[in-house]
Write an enzyme that holds these catalytic residues in place. Structure first.
Site, mmCIF file in Angstrom:
data_model
loop_
_atom_site.group_PDB
_atom_site.id
_atom_site.type_symbol
_atom_site.label_atom_id
_atom_site.label_comp_id
_atom_site.label_asym_id
_atom_site.label_seq_id
_atom_site.Cartn_x
_atom_site.Cartn_y
_atom_site.Cartn_z
ATOM 1 C CD GLN A 92 44.795 42.846 28.765
ATOM 2 O OE1 GLN A 92 43.563 42.843 28.823
ATOM 3 N NE2 GLN A 92 45.528 43.929 28.925
ATOM 4 C CG ASP A 150 43.076 37.497 35.229
ATOM 5 O OD1 ASP A 150 43.215 38.198 34.203
ATOM 6 O OD2 ASP A 150 42.241 37.737 36.124
ATOM 7 C CG ASP A 161 46.108 47.711 35.628
ATOM 8 O OD1 ASP A 161 45.455 48.730 35.349
ATOM 9 O OD2 ASP A 161 45.969 46.620 35.047
ATOM 10 C CD GLU A 214 42.341 50.376 37.534
ATOM 11 O OE1 GLU A 214 41.606 50.805 36.649
ATOM 12 O OE2 GLU A 214 42.902 49.261 37.440
#
Ligand code: GLC
Length: 939
Positions: free
Chosen positions: A181, A183, A213, A255
């Site tokens: 994943q 960034d 998120d 979040e």
């Protein structure tokens, strides 16, 4: 704005809708499988929207549904603008939004800004793009893995570094989560533009809000922790400005798993996010329950800064991730691990991967207590799918999959989630003995009125009926007992008191509510009135893990059963050198000093003592704020067997209204004043009195047993006293045999009556006193007379005696009637109101079951109809008896005409229409009609 340029408003209603939201978190994958391929889908979710609506949630938060390699359950997005094919199509998504809005519900989707999947086209292009190019700089690259050394690893159990080498790029890429994943690089304005376009794409599809998120980690700067950086906040302001420029009524939810002061920053000056999760509160709720001490919750709420008026917290107990313990101290974390995750398999990263029910050891009381806190503490609650039925988890599944298993709809194959082969399912359905779908499922819980699901529905309905929960302020009350968490939620003129026992054992608590003295706490789930609040601490006893939610009402009546009136403020002392005579100016001797003293006592009696006494009477209602003007119309001393009482007739003029008369007999008890203060006379007290060194209590004589007995005895023999220029007549009705002995039983008084004072003598006689009588024919007396003298009828209490004032002009005012007691279990009105309330509650539940219990052949009201029939019959019998009274009497018969019947029917239908219209209006805010309150007004 749409492509055509106009501003887009999402759904109907209020731009602050998120303040009243009850959010239901749904994974499309695991909710309902409509095409039986083993994976949940959008059409499956659409088919279950009524279930969510019925639960009381008005907002659906969808976990990621975009194309993804699914190595982080969809948070590894490979295409921001599409729907994963296994979940459906964009057309399905549009249908979902339409169906939600059609139900007046909102939808929040995920905007995963921080990272993409390494399968995303942006990353594939970036790794191949030349150094320093716009495409390459969509991500964060480095030639070594030493940069940003001060950054923590979030997925500490799986990732050993925040840098991963990419052989294609020949460089390291930065990632805060999994190594697949990468960034995104928010220093690249082109990338930011691309993100904004993606955001608008979904807003144009009708999405009402975004969960942002992992929003704390957007930017990186050397020498920092790379969390909550000012640059990150600048990105959020940019997003918000874009949203505000083109859309109305949409929402951003942050979040940010941070400490309260850091989370506060994500609201900005109302120019960043509208909402943020209250991450710090969540673990402290668990802490408070484990330690049976409110301190952790009180402390974090105290540390929680104020947020802008248009902002809102999102509160939660569980979600699709591990129960994060990142933001607690090391000591607290150890405590929570020991309390909730003794099995190391339940631990993941810095958290616990379990669902709510197993965390609470499946103790229904604890689950309810947690849910009550979720629904009543400040913020909009988020319910994690399945927690409303107490679903369990499967800690043998990897990562956080144990809390992401398919929704358990029924005891059928695959828990009713899918008809596919069980091996084909996206995740196995729970099958263990305690939490498995065969035991825990929606279908069976819908059928059981006492199930967790139905209990939750009732609680959410209570929340939805009171805006104070979503919008109100919070006032923490700190009673001496630390096992009790108590707080007020206040909004406009509504005050709600929440009291929660965090301990497993029964507790008592005294709560200082003196600011709300005289208000009546009305319990919110059952609408039961509790004794009113006083100046002294409010005392409650609570079972283990018990809770109370009260509306502190200033218009509800005290409970009918309550036999004590609200005590008035400190009693005054009247100096009465001449006994009764002092009050009426018949002072002996001519001593001017004594005369002046007596004048003072009289003024004090009239202006202060009587005024505050009358104000405390339930039958005495003032119309304005002005103090009433009180005149003493008449007084007389009545002596019986060595006792003497003072009978007074007052005229009370209130706010310019017509004067009303009050009948007030008084007694003095020259006993020990300490006894008096705490004793049974307290509710009747007017003032202390002093004559020389004797001190006593002046009180309303209906509180004096001897006076009450004397009244009955006088009625039995017939007594006449000269009074008010006429006669006070105590008599029994002709043909009735009454003796003083009939009143021998123990005296019991009903003090909370609306218009009268009720006195029972054992179970034989009932004396009903009208303290503020009206002149003219008394229906009670006239009916009673006919029934006892002309047409005796056993099912209606016979009137045996009266206390009446006959004026000089011949007019009669009835001050009281004595009736025979007919044993009963209450009155039909209350019975009916309670019956209907129960029925509506039951019906509200059975409606969701599609089980109409009133179907053909099943008359659910048979029992009630029997009772109604009996009442009808008795009423008819009574009328028959009355009719026998014959022509000429005040109750002479009249023929019922067709227009009469028509008028009555019309009236009944009109009233029914009004009630139904009221139910419809209320039904939008309340699930059940507050029939009790209406009943109170109509009674
Ligand atoms: C958020 C999500 C979590 C995900 C992480 C990385 O914290 O809640 O499920 O793994 O972001 O995308």
């Amino acid at each position: 704005m749409t492509k055509s340029g106009e501003t887009v408003v999402s759904g109907p209603g209020d731009a602050l809708w998120y303040k009243d939201a009850v959010i239901y978190e749904v994974p499309v994958k695991a909710f309902f499988d409509s095409d039986n391929d083993g994976i949940g889908d959008l059409r499956g979710l659409i088919s279950k929207l009524d279930y969510i609506k019925d639960l009381g949630a008005n907002t659906v938060w969808l976990l990621p549904f975009y194309p993804s390699p699914m190595r982080d359950d969809g948070y590894d997005i490979s295409d921001y603008r599409n729907i994963a094919p296994e979940y459906g199509t964009r057309a399905d998504f549009r249908l979902l939004v339409r169906e939600l809005h059609h139900r007046d519900m909102r939808v929040i989707t995920e905007l995963v800004l921080n990272h993409t999947s390494d399968a995303h086209a942006w990353f594939q292009a970036a790794r191949r793009a030349p150094h320093g190019s716009v495409k390459r700089d969509y991500y964060v690259w480095s030639d070594d893995d030493k940069k940003y050394a001060g950054t923590r690893r979030i997925f500490s159990d799986t990732e050993s570094s925040n840098w991963t080498w990419d052989p294609v790029a020949g460089a390291y890429f930065w990632h805060r989560f999994f190594s697949h994943q990468p960034d995104l690089n928010f220093d690249n304005p082109h990338m930011l533009q691309a993100v904004l376009r993606n955001m608008r794409f979904w807003l144009d599809m009708g999405v009402d809000g975004f969960r942002l998120d992992a929003v704390a980690y957007l930017c990186e700067r050397e020498g920092t922790s790379n969390e909550n950086l000012p640059e990150t906040h600048a990105v959020l302001r940019r997003l918000r400005a874009e949203l505000d420029r083109h859309y109305v009524g949409r929402m951003l939810l942050a979040e940010a798993n941070q400490w309260p002061e850091d989370v506060r920053e994500y609201f900005g000056e109302s120019d960043e996010c509208h909402m943020a999760y209250h991450f710090p509160l969540m673990p402290r709720i668990y802490m408070a329950v484990a330690s049976e001490d409110r301190h952790p919750v009180v402390e974090i709420l105290r540390q929680t800064p104020e947020i802008p008026a248009s902002c809102q917290w999102a509160t939660f107990l569980r979600n699709h991730d591990e129960l994060t313990l990142e933001k607690v101290t090391d000591r607290e974390r150890d405590y929570l691990y020991n309390a909730y995750a003794a099995d190391p398999r339940a631990r993941l990263n810095l958290g616990i991967r379990r669902r709510l029910a197993p965390l609470m050891e499946n103790d229904r009381r604890k689950i309810e207590l947690m849910t009550v806190l979720l629904m009543t503490l400040p913020g909009s609650p988020v319910i994690y799918y399945g927690d409303e039925i107490g679903m369990g988890d499967n800690i043998y599944l990897g990562d956080r999959n144990g809390v992401r298993t398919p929704m358990q709809w029924s005891p059928d194959r695959n828990g009713g989630f899918s008809r596919a082969d069980p091996q084909q399912l996206c995740l196995p359905v729970n099958t263990d003995a305690v939490y498995g779908a065969q035991t825990v499922n929606v279908e069976s819980q819908l059928r059981s009125p006492s199930s967790l699901l139905n209990w939750m529905k009732r609680l959410i309905a209570v929340r939805n009926a009171h805006r104070a929960f979503g919008r109100g302020s919070l006032v923490l009350i700190e009673p001496g007992n630390r096992k009790i968490l108590a707080y007020l939620r206040e909004y406009l003129d509504e005050t709600i008191l929440c009291v929660v026992n965090l301990s497993r054992t029964p507790q008592a608590v005294e709560i200082d509510l003196s600011r709300y003295a005289k208000r009546v706490p009305v319990e919110l789930t059952a609408r039961t009135a509790f004794p009113p609040v006083r100046d002294t601490p409010y005392f409650l006893t609570m079972p283990g893990y018990g809770f109370f939610l009260f509306r502190l009402s200033d218009e509800s009546g005290v409970p009918e059963w309550r036999e004590e009136r609200v005590p008035r403020v400190e009693l005054q002392t009247l100096v009465m050198p001449d006994g009764w005579a002092t009050l009426f100016g018949a002072t002996s001797g001519s001593n001017r000093v004594r005369q002046a003293l007596a004048d003072r006592t009289r003024a004090q009696w009239k202006r202060e003592v009587l005024t505050s006494f009358l104000a405390s009477r339930r039958w005495f209602e003032t119309s304005g704020n002005r103090s009433p003007v009180i005149e003493i119309l008449e007084h007389a001393e009545w002596e019986v067997g060595g006792r003497s009482w003072l009978l007074a007739l007052l005229s009370v003029t209130d706010g310019g209204e017509k004067a009303r008369e009050c009948f007030l007999p008084m007694s003095i008890d020259w006993g020990d004043t300490d006894d008096i203060q705490s004793g049974a006379l307290r509710p009747w007290a007017l003032a202390y009195v002093r004559q020389q060194d004797r001190v006593g209590l002046l009180y309303e004589a209906f509180g004096d047993d001897a006076f009450c007995h004397a009244l009955v005895a006088a009625m039995a023999v017939g007594v006449e006293l000269p009074f008010a220029g006429g006669t006070l007549r105590l008599q029994c009705n002709a043909g009735v045999s009454l003796s003083g002995d009939d009143a021998a039983g123990p005296i019991r008084r009903l003090l909370a009556q609306r218009n009268d004072i009720g006195i029972f003598f054992g179970s034989t006689l009932y004396l009903k006193i009208y303290p503020a009588p009206t002149a003219g024919v008394s229906a009670d007396v006239e009916l009673g007379r006919v029934q006892s003298e002309v047409a005796p009828y056993a099912s209606v209490p016979a009137i045996v005696g009266t206390l009446a004032l006959e004026r000089a002009n011949g007019a009669t005012t009835v001050l009281g009637v004595l009736q025979r007691v007919v044993e009963n279990q209450g009155d039909c009105w209350d019975y009916t109101i309670e019956y209907l309330e129960r029925h509506f509650d039951d019906h509200a539940q059975s409606a969701t079951l599609d089980q109409d219990t009133s179907g053909p052949g099943m008359d659910v009201h048979a029992q009630y109809c029997l009772l109604a029939g009996r009442i009808g019959q008795r009423t008819a019998e009574m009328h028959l008896a009355l009719a026998a009274a014959g022509e000429g009497a005040a109750l002479a018969t009249e023929a019922v005409t067709a227009p009469d019947v028509e008028a009555w029917t019309l009236q009944a239908v009109t009233e029914l229409d009004q009630v139904l219209a009221h139910i419809r209006v209320q039904g939008q805010r309340h699930t059940a009609v507050d029939l009790k309150a209406r009943g109170g007004q109509q009674k």
